[in-house]
Design an enzyme around this catalytic site. Sequence first.
Site, PDB file in Angstrom:
ATOM      1  N   HIS A  47       0.781  -1.027   0.032  1.00 12.43           N
ATOM      2  CA  HIS A  47      -0.092  -0.146  -0.139  1.00 12.43           C
ATOM      3  C   HIS A  47       0.867   1.302   0.016  1.00 12.43           C
ATOM      4  O   HIS A  47       0.697   2.181  -0.782  1.00 12.43           O
ATOM      5  CB  HIS A  47      -0.933  -0.102   1.374  1.00 12.43           C
ATOM      6  N   GLU A  48       1.877   1.009   0.846  1.00  8.43           N
ATOM      7  CA  GLU A  48       2.655   2.373   1.095  1.00  8.43           C
ATOM      8  C   GLU A  48       3.692   2.698  -0.288  1.00  8.43           C
ATOM      9  O   GLU A  48       4.081   3.592  -0.528  1.00  8.43           O
ATOM     10  CB  GLU A  48       3.673   2.503   2.247  1.00  8.43           C
ATOM     11  N   HIS A  51       1.609   4.158  -2.906  1.00  9.22           N
ATOM     12  CA  HIS A  51       1.891   5.960  -2.669  1.00  9.22           C
ATOM     13  C   HIS A  51       3.125   6.333  -3.363  1.00  9.22           C
ATOM     14  O   HIS A  51       3.214   7.168  -3.840  1.00  9.22           O
ATOM     15  CB  HIS A  51       1.832   6.261  -1.272  1.00  9.22           C
ATOM     16  N   ASP A 156      -6.210   8.365   3.739  1.00 11.43           N
ATOM     17  CA  ASP A 156      -6.283   8.607   2.293  1.00 11.43           C
ATOM     18  C   ASP A 156      -7.428   9.153   1.986  1.00 11.43           C
ATOM     19  O   ASP A 156      -7.505  10.061   0.722  1.00 11.43           O
ATOM     20  CB  ASP A 156      -6.073   7.258   1.590  1.00 11.43           C
TER      21      ASP A 156
END
Length: 181
Positions: A47-48, A51, A156
């Site tokens: 997930h990171e 980003h 988010d």
Amino acid sequence: IGRISRILVRLHWSMLLVAAYFLYTFSDNLKLGVLVILALFGSVLLHELGHCWGARRVGGDAREILLWPLGGLAMIHAPMRPWPQFFSTLTGPLTNVLIIALTVPIFVLAGGDAWAFVPGVDGSFSPTLGLLFLYYLVQVNLVMAIFNIVPAFPLDGGRMLQAALWPKFGFHKATTVAVYL
């Protein structure tokens, strides 16, 4: 932990407490407990990294990720304009959706029932270690995707709302509205 694509990945010590909690929770099946920890930590990391990819895609940069009990923190530097901020924020939850989209067909091909992911529907499946891992991988990513799109700043969803309001209201007012919502 190390570096991925020039991004330093660090693990906060408190994540060991999270791992211990999951090992305790799955004490009747420690192998599954370890796999659930890997699914959780791996999903947060991906997930990171989503980003970070998003920030780099719009001309920004990313140099560090911190994994900690409330998820992860990607220290990204996307250009301070609405679209780059929106896109670099969106790519985190989209990563979770992509993991789900890839995992469910594998789960079904391996003998699982896709209905197992629908609450209130009997989607039973043979609880082999592999199928249980895939099941929990989907569940972890589903929770992460839904939680992260809640429009609560600084999650988010709140950051995407702020970026979406920015062109109409300006940065400061859009941030204020997102924070209050």
